[in-house]
Design a protein around this motif. Structure first.
Motif, PDB file in Angstrom:
ATOM      1  N   ALA A   1       0.833  -1.203   0.000  1.00 56.77           N
ATOM      2  CA  ALA A   1       0.000   0.000   0.000  1.00 56.77           C
ATOM      3  C   ALA A   1       0.870   1.256   0.000  1.00 56.77           C
ATOM      4  CB  ALA A   1      -0.927  -0.001   1.212  1.00 56.77           C
ATOM      5  N   ILE A   2       1.966   1.207   0.746  1.00 54.55           N
ATOM      6  CA  ILE A   2       2.902   2.339   0.765  1.00 54.55           C
ATOM      7  C   ILE A   2       3.634   2.436  -0.564  1.00 54.55           C
ATOM      8  CG2 ILE A   2       4.946   3.313   1.903  1.00 54.55           C
ATOM      9  CD1 ILE A   2       3.994   2.015   4.489  1.00 54.55           C
ATOM     10  N   LEU A   3       3.943   1.295  -1.167  1.00 53.71           N
ATOM     11  CA  LEU A   3       4.577   1.276  -2.488  1.00 53.71           C
ATOM     12  C   LEU A   3       3.685   1.968  -3.515  1.00 53.71           C
ATOM     13  CD1 LEU A   3       6.843   0.246  -4.404  1.00 53.71           C
ATOM     14  CD2 LEU A   3       5.471  -1.830  -4.692  1.00 53.71           C
ATOM     15  N   PHE A   4       2.389   1.717  -3.434  1.00 51.83           N
ATOM     16  CA  PHE A   4       1.438   2.388  -4.319  1.00 51.83           C
ATOM     17  C   PHE A   4       1.542   3.905  -4.167  1.00 51.83           C
ATOM     18  CE2 PHE A   4      -2.783   4.474  -3.925  1.00 51.83           C
ATOM     19  CZ  PHE A   4      -3.043   4.645  -5.277  1.00 51.83           C
ATOM     20  N   ARG A   5       1.558   4.380  -2.929  1.00 55.26           N
ATOM     21  CA  ARG A   5       1.696   5.814  -2.672  1.00 55.26           C
ATOM     22  C   ARG A   5       3.027   6.347  -3.204  1.00 55.26           C
ATOM     23  NH1 ARG A   5      -0.182   7.266   3.502  1.00 55.26           N
ATOM     24  NH2 ARG A   5      -2.428   6.787   3.313  1.00 55.26           N
ATOM     25  N   ALA A   6       4.074   5.562  -2.988  1.00 51.35           N
ATOM     26  CA  ALA A   6       5.423   5.988  -3.391  1.00 51.35           C
ATOM     27  C   ALA A   6       5.524   6.145  -4.907  1.00 51.35           C
ATOM     28  CB  ALA A   6       6.457   4.987  -2.893  1.00 51.35           C
ATOM     29  N   ASN A   7       5.031   5.168  -5.649  1.00 45.74           N
ATOM     30  CA  ASN A   7       5.091   5.235  -7.109  1.00 45.74           C
ATOM     31  C   ASN A   7       4.237   6.380  -7.649  1.00 45.74           C
ATOM     32  OD1 ASN A   7       6.882   3.136  -7.692  1.00 45.74           O
ATOM     33  ND2 ASN A   7       5.277   1.593  -7.570  1.00 45.74           N
ATOM     34  N   LYS A   8       3.082   6.592  -7.037  1.00 44.02           N
ATOM     35  CA  LYS A   8       2.212   7.691  -7.459  1.00 44.02           C
ATOM     36  C   LYS A   8       2.897   9.036  -7.219  1.00 44.02           C
ATOM     37  CE  LYS A   8      -2.480   9.509  -6.825  1.00 44.02           C
ATOM     38  NZ  LYS A   8      -2.154  10.893  -6.439  1.00 44.02           N
ATOM     39  N   ARG A   9       3.536   9.162  -6.050  1.00 43.57           N
ATOM     40  CA  ARG A   9       4.218  10.421  -5.723  1.00 43.57           C
ATOM     41  C   ARG A   9       5.409  10.647  -6.651  1.00 43.57           C
ATOM     42  NH1 ARG A   9       4.260  14.886  -5.217  1.00 43.57           N
ATOM     43  NH2 ARG A   9       4.932  16.191  -3.493  1.00 43.57           N
ATOM     44  N   MET A  10       6.163   9.587  -6.932  1.00 46.76           N
ATOM     45  CA  MET A  10       7.297   9.740  -7.833  1.00 46.76           C
ATOM     46  C   MET A  10       6.836  10.138  -9.227  1.00 46.76           C
ATOM     47  SD  MET A  10      10.364   7.109  -8.916  1.00 46.76           S
ATOM     48  CE  MET A  10      11.319   7.217  -7.405  1.00 46.76           C
ATOM     49  N   TYR A  11       5.748   9.566  -9.681  1.00 49.80           N
ATOM     50  CA  TYR A  11       5.199   9.952 -10.985  1.00 49.80           C
ATOM     51  C   TYR A  11       4.905  11.447 -11.014  1.00 49.80           C
ATOM     52  CZ  TYR A  11       1.810  10.805 -14.652  1.00 49.80           C
ATOM     53  OH  TYR A  11       1.145  11.352 -15.723  1.00 49.80           O
ATOM     54  N   GLU A  12       4.350  11.972  -9.920  1.00 51.01           N
ATOM     55  CA  GLU A  12       4.028  13.398  -9.848  1.00 51.01           C
ATOM     56  C   GLU A  12       5.288  14.246  -9.988  1.00 51.01           C
ATOM     57  OE1 GLU A  12       2.031  13.567  -6.127  1.00 51.01           O
ATOM     58  OE2 GLU A  12       0.138  12.752  -6.897  1.00 51.01           O
ATOM     59  N   TYR A  13       6.389  13.791  -9.384  1.00 46.70           N
ATOM     60  CA  TYR A  13       7.664  14.502  -9.500  1.00 46.70           C
ATOM     61  C   TYR A  13       8.125  14.544 -10.957  1.00 46.70           C
ATOM     62  CZ  TYR A  13       9.051  15.218  -4.590  1.00 46.70           C
ATOM     63  OH  TYR A  13       9.150  15.664  -3.292  1.00 46.70           O
ATOM     64  N   PHE A  14       8.122  13.394 -11.619  1.00 45.13           N
ATOM     65  CA  PHE A  14       8.596  13.307 -12.997  1.00 45.13           C
ATOM     66  C   PHE A  14       7.660  14.049 -13.949  1.00 45.13           C
ATOM     67  CE2 PHE A  14      11.426  10.225 -11.311  1.00 45.13           C
ATOM     68  CZ  PHE A  14      12.446  10.060 -12.236  1.00 45.13           C
ATOM     69  N   SER A  15       6.367  13.883 -13.741  1.00 44.80           N
ATOM     70  CA  SER A  15       5.384  14.526 -14.605  1.00 44.80           C
ATOM     71  C   SER A  15       5.510  16.045 -14.555  1.00 44.80           C
ATOM     72  CB  SER A  15       3.968  14.106 -14.189  1.00 44.80           C
ATOM     73  OG  SER A  15       2.998  14.717 -14.998  1.00 44.80           O
ATOM     74  N   GLU A  16       5.729  16.571 -13.373  1.00 43.10           N
ATOM     75  CA  GLU A  16       5.882  18.017 -13.211  1.00 43.10           C
ATOM     76  C   GLU A  16       7.076  18.535 -14.009  1.00 43.10           C
ATOM     77  OE1 GLU A  16       6.766  21.338  -9.689  1.00 43.10           O
ATOM     78  OE2 GLU A  16       6.308  19.258  -9.146  1.00 43.10           O
ATOM     79  N   GLU A  17       8.165  17.791 -14.010  1.00 43.66           N
ATOM     80  CA  GLU A  17       9.376  18.232 -14.703  1.00 43.66           C
ATOM     81  C   GLU A  17       9.212  18.235 -16.218  1.00 43.66           C
ATOM     82  OE1 GLU A  17      12.091  19.578 -13.436  1.00 43.66           O
ATOM     83  OE2 GLU A  17      11.186  19.414 -11.445  1.00 43.66           O
ATOM     84  N   VAL A  18       8.619  17.179 -16.764  1.00 45.93           N
ATOM     85  CA  VAL A  18       8.511  17.088 -18.225  1.00 45.93           C
ATOM     86  C   VAL A  18       7.482  18.063 -18.784  1.00 45.93           C
ATOM     87  CG1 VAL A  18       9.256  14.688 -18.251  1.00 45.93           C
ATOM     88  CG2 VAL A  18       6.805  15.212 -18.205  1.00 45.93           C
ATOM     89  N   GLN A  19       6.608  18.567 -17.920  1.00 42.37           N
ATOM     90  CA  GLN A  19       5.610  19.530 -18.369  1.00 42.37           C
ATOM     91  C   GLN A  19       6.109  20.976 -18.319  1.00 42.37           C
ATOM     92  OE1 GLN A  19       1.648  18.959 -16.640  1.00 42.37           O
ATOM     93  NE2 GLN A  19       2.074  16.778 -16.439  1.00 42.37           N
ATOM     94  N   LYS A  20       7.306  21.174 -17.785  1.00 42.21           N
ATOM     95  CA  LYS A  20       7.852  22.527 -17.716  1.00 42.21           C
ATOM     96  C   LYS A  20       8.200  23.037 -19.112  1.00 42.21           C
ATOM     97  CE  LYS A  20       9.650  22.438 -12.986  1.00 42.21           C
ATOM     98  NZ  LYS A  20      10.859  22.482 -12.124  1.00 42.21           N
TER      99      LYS A  20
END
Length: 217
Positions: free
Chosen positions: A62-81
């Protein structure tokens, strides 16, 4: 209506357990945490915890799910700049590398959870719902990297397996960050190595074959 309310209550209770487990994992370490400590932190009996999660592994997923989702948000934010899409391949890989370092610094527990999962033999043969959802988020991270590299890659990258290229970049980056975290005192005291300078050297070694072979081809 009652069924919907029941589902919402169950989700709230699950999230409360996960929140508490994150605190205990951060305090004692993932391997050293027990279900007793999690139940104590959340303020319910261990028996009640087992009604929602069959094991510590289930909570970990369950924590892994949160971790992967949060990491995606980090990467997604960067590529959208603005301007990212026009970067050369080296600059794009640098963005990914810096994002991964930032994620480890700001979300260290999540980084450790992702790293632990990737070092386990068990993969998607599990029926765990959280593990399946977490895998979906990790696939989105992978897709961001793959598509971004393909957009600006030529020569070596286009003539070789792009999946292998992305996986090598990912695995080596995770490995170096983990090793430096464990050995940072040793690196500083014995070799007198500046960690940030070490990271920059690693980055140059990592991208050099890609960049230079692309120029030659």
């Amino acid at each position: 209506m009652k069924e919907e309310l029941k589902i919402k209550v169950n989700e709230l209770k699950k999230n409360n357990i996960i929140d508490s487990a994150e605190k205990v994992f951060s305090k004692f370490g993932i391997d050293n945490t027990t279900m007793d400590e999690i139940s104590k932190e959340v303020g319910i009996s261990k028996r009640t915890v087992y009604l929602y999660f069959t094991s510590k592994t289930a909570i970990f997923n369950a924590i892994l799910f949160r971790a992967n989702k949060r990491m995606y948000e980090y990467f997604s934010e960067e590529v959208q700049k603005e301007g990212f899409s026009s970067y050369e391949i080296k600059e794009k890989i640098r963005v990914f590398w810096n994002t991964l370092k930032k994620f480890k610094t700001e979300q260290n527990l999540y980084f450790k959870v992702i790293s632990m999962y990737e070092n386990q033999k068990i993969d998607m043969d599990s029926k765990d719902e959280y593990l399946a959802k977490g895998y979906e988020w990790s696939e989105k991270i992978y897709s961001i990297m793959k598509e971004s590299i393909l957009q600006s890659g030529t020569g070596f990258i286009k003539q070789n397996n792009i999946d292998e290229t992305v996986l090598i970049l990912w695995m080596t980056s995770i490995s170096v960050l983990n090793t430096v975290d464990i050995k940072k005192v040793y690196l500083k005291d014995f070799f007198n190595i500046d960690i940030e300078a070490f990271f920059e050297t690693f980055f140059e070694y990592m991208v050099y074959p890609l960049i230079n072979q692309e120029k030659e081809l």
